[in-house]
Design an enzyme around this catalytic site. Structure first.
Site, short mmCIF file in Angstrom:
data_model
loop_
_atom_site.label_atom_id
_atom_site.label_comp_id
_atom_site.label_asym_id
_atom_site.label_seq_id
_atom_site.Cartn_x
_atom_site.Cartn_y
_atom_site.Cartn_z
N ILE A 187 0.80 -1.41 0.38
CA ILE A 187 0.21 0.28 -0.23
C ILE A 187 1.22 1.77 0.24
CG2 ILE A 187 -1.77 -1.15 1.59
CD1 ILE A 187 -0.91 0.35 3.62
N LYS A 188 1.70 1.22 -0.09
CA LYS A 188 3.30 2.22 -0.04
C LYS A 188 2.66 3.25 -1.66
CE LYS A 188 4.00 1.41 3.65
NZ LYS A 188 4.96 0.93 5.00
N ASN A 189 3.08 4.22 -1.18
CA ASN A 189 3.04 5.63 -2.61
C ASN A 189 3.50 4.48 -3.65
OD1 ASN A 189 2.67 7.30 -0.68
ND2 ASN A 189 4.45 8.39 -0.70
#
Ligand SMILES: *Cc1c(COP(=O)(O)O)cnc(C)c1O
Length: 378
Positions: A187-189
């Site tokens: 779910i990171k950038n």
């Protein structure tokens, strides 16, 4: 307004695929190279070129990146590492993995980030490293404390798990000269499925990190195919980034600017919609320089009730993060941190990922307004 939201608001976070990942992943799958591979090399080079740094070291996760960066900086048994309690537990576990121990520090409640003065106040004779966490994507600038750190031989290891794409006073995160650790988790950038990356400070540090991630073996896998032996001259683990994961990251990169702009727009639309809600204070991510990873607010009163009401309405609120110094696993390093403890009671993250629309953010803000003003509720 209330009924115009999409089912996307049920998710606090969600990976965002841009379309190029599928083909690259299939290619990597059929290549039969599932360990660190030439695809991983390409991903490392692509990120290095975007950041404008000589080299990067890809690893299996952001946690592994922090662990290896600390080891490469010489951190180990008996050493003390300053870290905000207000972070994901991975930051703390990475410290413990080296044999060192955390000393928890306070944050600025307006940003969720550590301040240079708080770090300097918390230093002890055992402090060997400090880990600023770029909470929500906001780059932490520690230049005011840099002279003290250099004088005392203290290494700064940046936990940039939230802040791929952000910029600080000193330049893009990862390109400021600091030892920097990214996460490319789900779910990171930017996501690789799972993955992490170290930006080392020099060629020697890069080399140390590469040995640490690859079982301490000096030679590359390509070299070893023609050789009857190989050489190990240091400790090492198997925490490389699989070519399968690197392929996903390579598919994300060409679209990263568009996804970043989307994240910024959504954050700004939240900021607009939340304005004036009584008892709700938005964590400031310095949006002009930041690719936001979270949209976090402080609910000044009755957070738990507001949280339950939002959840009951199908809105995927979260609490990033319950403070670490109050966790059973870390109680040996407990010290009173009143600001962080209050933050732990007030923090609430709103659904935040590029699938959302401006209708969704308006709907979430509207429900939040109802929830905080609904005193008769429970
Ligand atoms: C995600 C995260 C990590 C760890 O990264 P993983 O890739 O999940 O191992 C570390 N620190 C922070 C602040 C994070 O959010």
């Amino acid at each position: 307004m209330i009924n115009s939201s999409s089912p996307e608001v049920a998710r606090n976070a969600r990976p965002y695929l841009s379309g190029d990942e599928d083909a690259l992943l299939l290619n990597a799958l059929h290549s039969g190279q599932y360990n660190h591979s030439t695809v991983t090399d390409h991903f490392e080079e692509a990120v290095a070129s975007i950041l404008g740094v000589p080299e990067t070291v890809a690893v299996a996760s952001g946690t592994a990146a922090l662990h290896l960066a600390l080891l490469a900086a010489g951190i180990g048994q008996g050493d003390e590492v300053l870290v905000p309690s207000f972070t994901f537990c991975a930051t703390v576990q990475a410290i413990l993995a080296t044999g060192a121990h955390p000393r928890f520090v306070e944050i600025d409640p307006a940003t969720g980030c550590v301040e240079p003065t708080a770090l300097i106040e918390a230093l002890t004779p055992h402090t060997r490293a400090v880990i600023p966490v770029h909470y929500g994507g906001r780059g932490v600038d520690l230049s005011d404390a840099q002279a003290t750190f250099i004088e005392r031989g203290i290494t700064v290891v940046e936990d940039a798990a939230h802040s791929f794409g952000s910029v600080t006073q000193g330049g893009p995160v990862g390109a400021t000269g600091a030892l920097t650790c990214f996460s490319f988790g789900p779910i990171k950038n930017l996501t690789c499925g799972q993955g992490g990356m170290i930006v080392p400070r020099n060629a020697q540090e890069a080399d140390t990190c590469r040995r640490l991630r690859g079982l301490g073996i000096i030679q590359s896998a390509a070299w070893r195919t023609d050789a009857v032996t190989y050489e190990i001259d240091s400790f090492g683990m198997r925490v490389q980034m699989s070519g399968l994961n690197a392929a996903i990251g390579l598919g994300q990169l060409p679209h990263f600017e568009r996804t970043s702009a989307r994240r910024q727009t959504l954050w700004q639309s939240y900021a607009h919609a939340l304005d004036g809600i009584p008892g709700v204070s938005l964590i400031n991510v310095d949006i002009d320089r930041t690719v936001p990873h979270l949209c976090a607010v402080r609910v000044l009163e009755n957070r738990d009730r507001v949280f339950s009401e939002m959840r009951a309405k199908g809105i995927g609120v979260g609490t990033h993060y319950p403070p670490n110094h109050q966790q059973p696993a870390f109680k040996a390093w407990y010290r009173a941190l009143p600001v962080t403890e209050q933050m732990g009671q007030q923090i609430m993250t709103l659904p935040f990922h590029p699938h959302l629309t401006e209708h969704d953010t308006a709907h979430v803000a509207c429900e939040l307004r109802h929830a905080v003003t609904d005193e008769a509720g429970h």
